[in-house]
Design an enzyme around this catalytic site. Structure first.
Site, PDB file in Angstrom:
ATOM      1  CG  HIS A  39      -1.993  -1.746   1.180  1.00 25.31           C
ATOM      2  ND1 HIS A  39      -1.084  -2.527   1.638  1.00 25.31           N
ATOM      3  CD2 HIS A  39      -3.204  -1.581   0.530  1.00 25.31           C
ATOM      4  CE1 HIS A  39      -2.173  -3.161   2.084  1.00 25.31           C
ATOM      5  NE2 HIS A  39      -3.692  -2.824   1.254  1.00 25.31           N
ATOM      6  CG  HIS A 269      -6.423   2.150   0.094  1.00 22.73           C
ATOM      7  ND1 HIS A 269      -6.177   2.110   1.289  1.00 22.73           N
ATOM      8  CD2 HIS A 269      -6.139   0.110  -0.157  1.00 22.73           C
ATOM      9  CE1 HIS A 269      -5.953   0.592   1.905  1.00 22.73           C
ATOM     10  NE2 HIS A 269      -6.259   0.070   1.493  1.00 22.73           N
ATOM     11  CD  GLU A 418     -19.447  -6.876  24.941  1.00 20.08           C
ATOM     12  OE1 GLU A 418     -20.401  -7.234  26.112  1.00 20.08           O
ATOM     13  OE2 GLU A 418     -19.208  -6.618  24.110  1.00 20.08           O
ATOM     14  CG  HIS A 480     -27.140 -14.619  27.159  1.00 20.79           C
ATOM     15  ND1 HIS A 480     -27.835 -13.551  26.547  1.00 20.79           N
ATOM     16  CD2 HIS A 480     -26.129 -13.002  27.724  1.00 20.79           C
ATOM     17  CE1 HIS A 480     -27.243 -12.463  26.698  1.00 20.79           C
ATOM     18  NE2 HIS A 480     -27.254 -12.051  27.762  1.00 20.79           N
TER      19      HIS A 480
END
Length: 676
Positions: A39, A269, A418, A480
């Site tokens: 890149h 890019h 999380e 869960h």
């Protein structure tokens, strides 16, 4: 080729700066072209920012890239890795040489396609999955604050800098990281946003209209907007950012692949490999040196920049030498990630107490019991939870809460983040001096998974405390209740997955996890209470063997029952029933498969000898168990698995185990059926 007016202006505005920055551009263009892969555009576009940062502001000594009080630089937009390699090479990093740059993206090179922290000391973290570096940097900044509170500004006084791109800020983890940094006022964190308005598919507007400046301001950041190609503006912005008590975002308006035919396009890019276009770009830049060649005056400036921090580093070493011997030893210990000598004795004392008292508690509570004795002797631990503190049992009374008014606090309320939590913990571990652990439900490893994988890849000893590890959590139901998550964690290389059966095994698992220096750990812990099965105290850490004989067969051994976690108690009950029928039954607890695999073959054969039928029981899917059920050579056919074959359901835990057939009776019957 007509040179764009803006390039002409940039070349003449500050000629010395321009040539120094263009050295980075040229190296990126050369290396990517030679590799025919990579890149080019981002390193070309952000070269001005990087030049001002390394040339004037970054506190570092290129010859000593692991100096503890250096500023940290994180290239969150890791696809632009040649920017980092160019900086390291030009400033004189001993590992990233020009030969390494020439060998970009090749087998055995330290200059991998995306930066990998374990390949060279000058690479702070592994980036590439966008947004992860930004979230790591939040952990770096938290660790710096905690260590400064503990050891003082004389030993810990540095900043964390980040280059993040449009893609980093689109990733969901960026929202979590930005919110955390703003909430905790991480004023030593400075982020440069490479605002080039380009993604692989095209303009950012194809998929996003977020006002990033407003977004950062809303999260409590200090924000500036500048021309990312103006060295004076860059310098002033960094100076202002360092003076702010808030985390800072500097929005740098840049041109991807500046001066190249691919400028301001999605083509810019990726890999710019067209020789004619590359030559034209160099001509536009005024760069006449051959590929991989740096003019002497430019090279000399960069090397001087690499030496600029020598005086500061030597002064820091002198301050460290003035500290007491005890303080020096402790600082060295925590920065090396070594556990205190007291850890083993502390764990043994707890084990003895538990074996005598034989409590029936959930292993999440067992984990808390361990932390209550470990945290006081390990001041480097930093706990946390993703809004489940009371459920994960990760907070102990002595920690104190990390906040703007208490930088010495060792517990972080991460909120419902999380992924951000896991990535920040990785950053703490990478920074050094902090042993992070954080909790959520085992099912929500799905949210933390990208950072858990990178912990393993980066070889950092982050501890992931995952509670409510099966249908045993009960009424919350299948959303869960993890069934596949153990298998996913075990399938991840360089990860220790512990599923302890009682408090004794939990204590041993924690001892191992906290002693790691290059391997993350997953602790899979129950919601429901479990009996103490290790009632005879053992000085040895049996979990360290991965698997061991918990109960031997009486009489001729005909059956081996294998289990982990909450199902070990079921295996023990099944053994009792089988023994009553004269069927000799051994029970093997297997709390950590990865450690069992590390044992020599003779030990594994002693624990799981050929001959007896084998039954495994675990409240999860079978995936992975066949190795132990059918023998490592795959020749056994007298084996059975008792566990989950699909998702769970909503009901009390005892009902669920009955309905899904995970009972001691089912285990015993499976053994009987195999015996015929």
């Amino acid at each position: 080729m007509l040179i764009p007016v803006d390039i002409q202006e940039l070349r003449t505005r500050n000629p010395d700066h321009w040539m120094r920055a263009t050295a980075l551009r040229a190296l990126a263009l050369d290396a990517v072209a030679q590799a025919n892969s990579g890149h080019s555009g981002m390193p070309i576009g952000m070269a001005d920012v990087a030049t001002v940062l390394y040339g004037t502001h970054l506190k570092f000594d290129a010859a000593r890239p692991d100096w503890h009080d250096r500023d940290r630089f994180v290239l969150s937009a890791g696809h632009g890795s040649m920017l980092l390699y160019g900086l390291l090479c030009l400033t004189g990093d001993p590992e990233i040489t020009m030969d390494e740059v020439r060998n970009f993206r090749q087998w055995g090179a330290k200059t991998a396609g995306h930066p990998e922290n374990f390949l060279a000391r000058g690479i702070e973290t592994t980036t590439g999955p966008l947004g992860q570096g930004l979230a790591n940097a939040v952990g770096f900044a938290m660790a710096e604050e905690m260590l400064r509170a503990r050891f003082g500004k004389k030993l810990v006084d540095h900043h964390t800098y980040v280059i993040a791109g449009d893609g980093c800020l689109m990733e969901g983890v960026s929202h979590e990281a930005i919110g955390l940094a703003g909430r905790y006022g991480l004023g030593r964190l400075i982020v440069f946003w490479d605002n080039n308005d380009i993604t692989i598919d095209g303009k950012v507007s194809l998929s996003d209209r977020t006002n990033q400046v407003a977004r950062f301001k809303a999260a409590g950041w200090h924000v500036q907007e500048i021309d990312g190609h103006d060295p004076e503006a860059i310098d002033a912005a960094i100076t202002a950012a360092k003076a702010s008590r808030k985390p800072s975002m500097i929005a740098c308006k840049t041109h991807i692949a500046l001066g190249h035919a691919a400028q301001d396009t999605s083509k810019g890019h990726g890999a710019l490999t067209n020789a004619e276009q590359n030559d034209a770009a160099k001509a536009a830049w005024g760069w006449t040196a051959p590929a991989f060649d740096i003019p002497a005056d430019v090279k000399s400036w960069w090397e001087a920049a690499g030496r600029r921090g020598v005086t500061e580093r030597e002064a820091w070493e002198a301050r460290l030498a003035e500290a007491t011997a005890r303080r020096q030893t402790e600082f060295a210990r925590v920065m090396a990630g070594e556990p205190p000598r007291k850890l083993a004795a502390t764990i043994r004392a707890l084990k003895r107490q538990v074996s005598e008292n034989a409590p029936k508690v959930a292993t999440r509570k067992s984990s808390e019991m361990v932390l209550e004795v470990v945290n006081p002797i390990m001041p480097e631990t930093c706990g946390g939870s993703a809004d489940l503190t009371g459920s994960n049992n990760t907070l102990t009374g002595d920690l104190g809460v990390f906040d703007e008014g208490n930088r010495g606090g060792r517990y972080v309320y991460y909120g419902i983040r999380e992924h951000g939590m896991a990535a920040a913990m990785n950053g703490m571990a990478l920074h050094g001096g902090v042993k992070p652990y954080g909790g959520t439900f085992m099912a929500f490893t799905d949210y933390a998974r990208p950072a858990m994988r990178l912990a393993a890849l980066m070889k950092v000893p982050t501890v992931f405390v995952m509670t409510h590890d099966s249908i045993g959590l009960g009424e919350d139901g299948p959303t869960h209740q993890p069934v596949e998550h153990l298998a996913i964690s075990r399938a991840t290389p360089n990860t220790l997955v512990f599923r302890p059966c009682d408090t004794v095994e939990t204590a041993e698992a924690w001892e191992i996890a906290l002693s790691q220096t290059d391997t993350p750990s997953v602790l899979s812990l129950t919601r429901q209470g479990l009996p103490t099965l290790r009632t005879e105290h053992s000085q040895a850490n049996l979990v360290a063997r991965g698997a061991y004989v918990l109960a031997e067969a009486e009489g001729k051994r005909q059956v081996i029952l294998m289990a982990t976690g909450s199902e070990v108690a079921l295996a023990m009950a099944a053994r009792e029933a089988l023994q009553a029928e004269g069927i000799g039954t051994r029970v093997v607890s297997m709390p950590c498969w990865e450690l069992f695999v590390r044992q020599d073959e003779a030990y594994r054969r002693r624990v799981l000898p050929a001959g007896p039928v084998r039954v495994a029981v675990e409240a999860a899917v079978q995936f992975g168990w066949d190795r132990w059920l059918h023998g490592e050579r795959g020749h056994r056919d007298k084996a059975a698995f008792v566990g989950m074959t699909g998702f769970g359901a909503s009901a009390p835990a005892e009902v669920l185990f009955e309905k899904f057939g995970i009972t001691s009776d089912a285990v015993a019957q499976a053994a009987r059926s195999l015996l015929g």
